[in-house]
Design an enzyme around this catalytic site. Structure first.
Site, PDB file in Angstrom:
ATOM      1  N   ASN A   7       0.868  -1.176   0.000  1.00 40.82           N
ATOM      2  CA  ASN A   7       0.000   0.000   0.000  1.00 40.82           C
ATOM      3  C   ASN A   7       0.906   1.227   0.000  1.00 40.82           C
ATOM      4  OD1 ASN A   7      -1.904   1.954   0.381  1.00 40.82           O
ATOM      5  ND2 ASN A   7      -2.749   1.097   2.267  1.00 40.82           N
ATOM      6  N   ARG A  88      -2.369  -2.069  -3.566  1.00 43.70           N
ATOM      7  CA  ARG A  88      -3.673  -1.454  -3.305  1.00 43.70           C
ATOM      8  C   ARG A  88      -3.756  -0.125  -4.055  1.00 43.70           C
ATOM      9  NH1 ARG A  88      -5.700   1.850   1.912  1.00 43.70           N
ATOM     10  NH2 ARG A  88      -7.853   1.976   1.251  1.00 43.70           N
ATOM     11  N   HIS A 177     -13.260   1.567   0.316  1.00 40.98           N
ATOM     12  CA  HIS A 177     -13.126   0.462   1.298  1.00 40.98           C
ATOM     13  C   HIS A 177     -13.615  -0.856   0.697  1.00 40.98           C
ATOM     14  CE1 HIS A 177     -13.673   3.564   4.765  1.00 40.98           C
ATOM     15  NE2 HIS A 177     -12.375   3.353   4.564  1.00 40.98           N
ATOM     16  N   HIS A 203     -17.812  -0.540   7.892  1.00 46.34           N
ATOM     17  CA  HIS A 203     -16.374  -0.340   8.106  1.00 46.34           C
ATOM     18  C   HIS A 203     -16.244   1.005   8.817  1.00 46.34           C
ATOM     19  CE1 HIS A 203     -12.021  -0.486   6.738  1.00 46.34           C
ATOM     20  NE2 HIS A 203     -12.165   0.753   7.154  1.00 46.34           N
ATOM     21  N   GLY A 205     -13.751   3.116  10.865  1.00 47.75           N
ATOM     22  CA  GLY A 205     -12.413   3.419  11.379  1.00 47.75           C
ATOM     23  C   GLY A 205     -12.264   4.921  11.379  1.00 47.75           C
ATOM     24  N   ASN A 206     -11.064   5.389  11.113  1.00 45.68           N
ATOM     25  CA  ASN A 206     -10.893   6.831  10.991  1.00 45.68           C
ATOM     26  C   ASN A 206     -11.717   7.321   9.804  1.00 45.68           C
ATOM     27  OD1 ASN A 206      -9.935   9.343  11.580  1.00 45.68           O
ATOM     28  ND2 ASN A 206      -8.172   9.097  10.238  1.00 45.68           N
ATOM     29  N   ARG A 236     -13.721  13.646   8.509  1.00 42.58           N
ATOM     30  CA  ARG A 236     -14.542  13.982   7.336  1.00 42.58           C
ATOM     31  C   ARG A 236     -16.001  14.144   7.740  1.00 42.58           C
ATOM     32  NH1 ARG A 236     -12.463   9.030   4.308  1.00 42.58           N
ATOM     33  NH2 ARG A 236     -10.248   9.509   4.172  1.00 42.58           N
ATOM     34  N   ASP A 278      -9.633  11.024  16.994  1.00 46.39           N
ATOM     35  CA  ASP A 278      -9.501   9.650  17.475  1.00 46.39           C
ATOM     36  C   ASP A 278     -10.662   9.340  18.417  1.00 46.39           C
ATOM     37  OD1 ASP A 278      -8.653   7.377  19.165  1.00 46.39           O
ATOM     38  OD2 ASP A 278      -6.780   7.579  18.054  1.00 46.39           O
ATOM     39  N   GLY A 326     -11.136   0.003  13.026  1.00 47.27           N
ATOM     40  CA  GLY A 326     -10.722   0.425  14.375  1.00 47.27           C
ATOM     41  C   GLY A 326     -11.856   0.597  15.368  1.00 47.27           C
ATOM     42  N   GLY A 328     -15.246  -0.090  14.843  1.00 44.34           N
ATOM     43  CA  GLY A 328     -16.181  -1.221  14.774  1.00 44.34           C
ATOM     44  C   GLY A 328     -15.663  -2.449  15.509  1.00 44.34           C
ATOM     45  N   GLU A 329     -14.353  -2.656  15.439  1.00 46.75           N
ATOM     46  CA  GLU A 329     -13.777  -3.851  16.078  1.00 46.75           C
ATOM     47  C   GLU A 329     -13.517  -3.642  17.569  1.00 46.75           C
ATOM     48  OE1 GLU A 329     -10.271  -5.161  13.902  1.00 46.75           O
ATOM     49  OE2 GLU A 329     -11.301  -4.766  12.016  1.00 46.75           O
ATOM     50  N   ASN A 330     -13.318  -2.366  17.963  1.00 46.35           N
ATOM     51  CA  ASN A 330     -12.817  -2.134  19.320  1.00 46.35           C
ATOM     52  C   ASN A 330     -13.674  -1.312  20.264  1.00 46.35           C
ATOM     53  OD1 ASN A 330     -10.117  -3.403  19.062  1.00 46.35           O
ATOM     54  ND2 ASN A 330      -9.909  -1.882  17.425  1.00 46.35           N
ATOM     55  N   GLU A 379      -7.400  -6.279   4.892  1.00 46.83           N
ATOM     56  CA  GLU A 379      -7.292  -5.903   3.478  1.00 46.83           C
ATOM     57  C   GLU A 379      -6.034  -6.487   2.849  1.00 46.83           C
ATOM     58  OE1 GLU A 379      -8.263  -1.979   5.157  1.00 46.83           O
ATOM     59  OE2 GLU A 379      -9.003  -1.493   3.157  1.00 46.83           O
TER      60      GLU A 379
HETATM   61  P1  AMP Z   1      -8.713   2.582  11.562  1.00 45.74           P
HETATM   62  O1  AMP Z   1      -8.853   3.722  10.592  1.00 45.74           O
HETATM   63  O2  AMP Z   1      -9.459   1.369  11.132  1.00 45.74           O
HETATM   64  O3  AMP Z   1      -7.286   2.295  11.938  1.00 45.74           O
HETATM   65  O4  AMP Z   1      -9.436   3.048  12.915  1.00 45.74           O
HETATM   66  C1  AMP Z   1      -8.967   4.124  13.684  1.00 45.74           C
HETATM   67  C2  AMP Z   1     -10.011   4.440  14.725  1.00 45.74           C
HETATM   68  O5  AMP Z   1     -10.228   3.287  15.535  1.00 45.74           O
HETATM   69  C3  AMP Z   1      -9.601   5.565  15.666  1.00 45.74           C
HETATM   70  O6  AMP Z   1     -10.680   6.470  15.838  1.00 45.74           O
HETATM   71  C4  AMP Z   1      -9.340   4.843  16.974  1.00 45.74           C
HETATM   72  O7  AMP Z   1      -9.647   5.631  18.062  1.00 45.74           O
HETATM   73  C5  AMP Z   1     -10.279   3.690  16.888  1.00 45.74           C
HETATM   74  N1  AMP Z   1      -9.842   2.628  17.820  1.00 45.74           N
HETATM   75  C6  AMP Z   1      -8.762   1.842  17.705  1.00 45.74           C
HETATM   76  N2  AMP Z   1      -8.637   1.059  18.811  1.00 45.74           N
HETATM   77  C7  AMP Z   1      -9.675   1.377  19.625  1.00 45.74           C
HETATM   78  C8  AMP Z   1     -10.118   0.941  20.908  1.00 45.74           C
HETATM   79  N3  AMP Z   1      -9.437   0.011  21.588  1.00 45.74           N
HETATM   80  N4  AMP Z   1     -11.229   1.508  21.442  1.00 45.74           N
HETATM   81  C9  AMP Z   1     -11.913   2.442  20.768  1.00 45.74           C
HETATM   82  N5  AMP Z   1     -11.555   2.907  19.557  1.00 45.74           N
HETATM   83  C10 AMP Z   1     -10.454   2.384  18.996  1.00 45.74           C
END
Ligand code: AMP
Length: 396
Positions: A7, A88, A177, A203, A205-206, A236, A278, A326, A328-330, A379
């Site tokens: 990437n 990618r 994505h 999906h 994440g950020n 965004r 974040d 990020g 969704g998973e955490n 990915e």
């Molecule tokens: P990504 O773009 O998929 O890397 O996701 C980044 C986002 O995931 C950021 O807003 C992080 O704060 C969030 N994230 C990552 N780890 C955690 C966690 N343990 N708890 C809550 N949010 C998280």
């Protein structure tokens, strides 16, 4: 078979070396600030991490260093061990609807479409050229973020704007994505042993996008002509009224590109909370009672919930909802906040099952009308799978 998943950005190059078909990650790393004064790289292998600062004037130098390190760290014996490289690319334009074998003709077509992703595609193309030079006899592929969405119908991908914008300038929804949503579709379909699932793939994440998938085909997705559209994201704005740009521009004197930059970099969670892009920082601030952080979290959850409800309608009732990336998973609390807002669908989250991070899990109750799963995305692996398949076809 060792496959490199790459990437590349304008000044960075991320890689993962994967043993296929075992799907084992052998090494991964990041080359940063390529072309800048303080360029450096990190390589992780066997639980160890090396970090080195070294001058890298261009991507070719980074690729040369990567090849030397892979050999000197005994990750590969020789360059012949690498049997495929998958790249990618954010934007394939309307022409590329699946992963393709990289060659000079493909590069030319990608360059023709650079206008569609001026910030992302040039760096990736530079990376491709560097790998083509370093490994001229190895099959290389391009995996497009847009390709999975190519199955959308006109009713979904066209904007209700003058039709000539589409005909002359390729203005339409492309969606992004795609590699992640395709991985989610594959993973949950294999797990549930069904290839006819109606899936809402989130999906988050950020960047973030929600996609409606019916039997492996995308029906609609929340990102649009660019990744700016759809749900609210880290920085965004997601969907807004386009007239705001002219109105604010007249007030502030900002140019259209400055305003677009505000929408891409200073909006979303960051813009509303004023704290951070974040989600962890926003969550912490909200817990401490910061009113704008609380507001940002509510808005973020609501926009995602709205798309879930809309796509459930579009699909005629979803079979499964998946959360990935990020947040969704955490983020246990954000998941709960989202599904508190889709109660009309009869979706119920089990607080005990939801108390997990980063692993494949069912998080809904047994009587939830639609099951909800956390499905960690990968990915890099999806790119390696595509590249392996094309490499094997090429050998026949
Ligand atoms: P990504 O773009 O998929 O890397 O996701 C980044 C986002 O995931 C950021 O807003 C992080 O704060 C969030 N994230 C990552 N780890 C955690 C966690 N343990 N708890 C809550 N949010 C998280």
């Amino acid at each position: 078979m060792k496959i490199l998943s790459v990437n590349a950005g304008s000044s960075s190059l991320k890689f993962t070396l994967i043993e296929m078909p075992e799907k084992t990650t052998l090494a991964s790393g990041l080359f940063e600030k390529i072309g800048l004064v303080d360029s450096r790289y990190t390589i992780k292998h066997n639980g160890e991490k090396i970090v080195k600062e070294i001058s890298m004037p261009d991507h070719s130098k980074a690729v040369d260093i990567l090849m030397e390190e892979l050999i000197s760290m005994h990750i590969i014996n020789s360059l012949d061990d690498i049997e495929g490289v998958g790249h990618r690319l954010v934007h394939g334009g309307p022409e590329f609807t699946k992963t393709v074998v990289l060659n000079d003709e493909v590069i030319e077509k990608l360059i023709e479409n650079i206008d569609l992703a001026p910030l992302h595609n040039p760096g990736s193309i530079t990376g491709m050229k560097a790998f083509m030079q370093a490994l001229p006899n190895v099959i290389q592929t391009v995996v497009f973020d847009t390709a999975f969405h190519a199955t959308m119908e006109e009713t979904e991908y066209l904007y209700p704007v003058p039709y000539e914008w589409y005909e002359k300038y390729k203005v339409r929804k492309y969606g992004f994505h795609g590699t992640s949503h395709r991985f989610i579709n594959k993973t949950i379909s294999e797990y549930l042993h069904r290839d006819d699932l109606k899936i809402i793939s989130c999906h988050i994440g950020n960047g973030g996008s929600v996609t409606a998938i019916n039997a492996g085909k995308v029906v609609d997705t929340s990102m649009g002509f660019t990744p700016l559209a759809g749900i609210m994201m880290g920085t965004r704005c997601g969907d807004i009224d386009a007239s705001i740009l002219e109105y604010v521009g007249k007030k502030t004197g900002e140019s259209l590109s400055e305003l677009t930059n505000d929408l891409n970099k200073k909006s979303g969670l960051l813009g509303i909370s004023g704290v951070s892009s974040d989600s962890r920082d926003v969550e912490d601030a909200a817990k401490e009672g910061n009113k704008r952080a609380i507001l940002a979290e509510k808005m973020y959850a609501q926009k995602i919930a709205n798309y879930i409800v809309m796509y459930n309608n579009l699909l005629g009732g979803a079979d499964v909802i998946c959360l990935t990336a990020g947040v969704g998973e955490n983020s246990i609390s954000m998941r709960q906040m989202i599904f508190d807002r889709v109660k009309t669908l009869g979706v119920k989250i089990d607080p005990v099952r939801n108390d997990i991070r980063g692993k494949f899990s069912l998080i809904s109750t047994d009587d939830s009308k639609i099951p909800v799963y956390v499905v960690p995305t990968n990915e890099e692996l999806m790119i390696a799978i595509d590249t392996m398949e094309l490499a094997l076809q090429n050998k026949k």
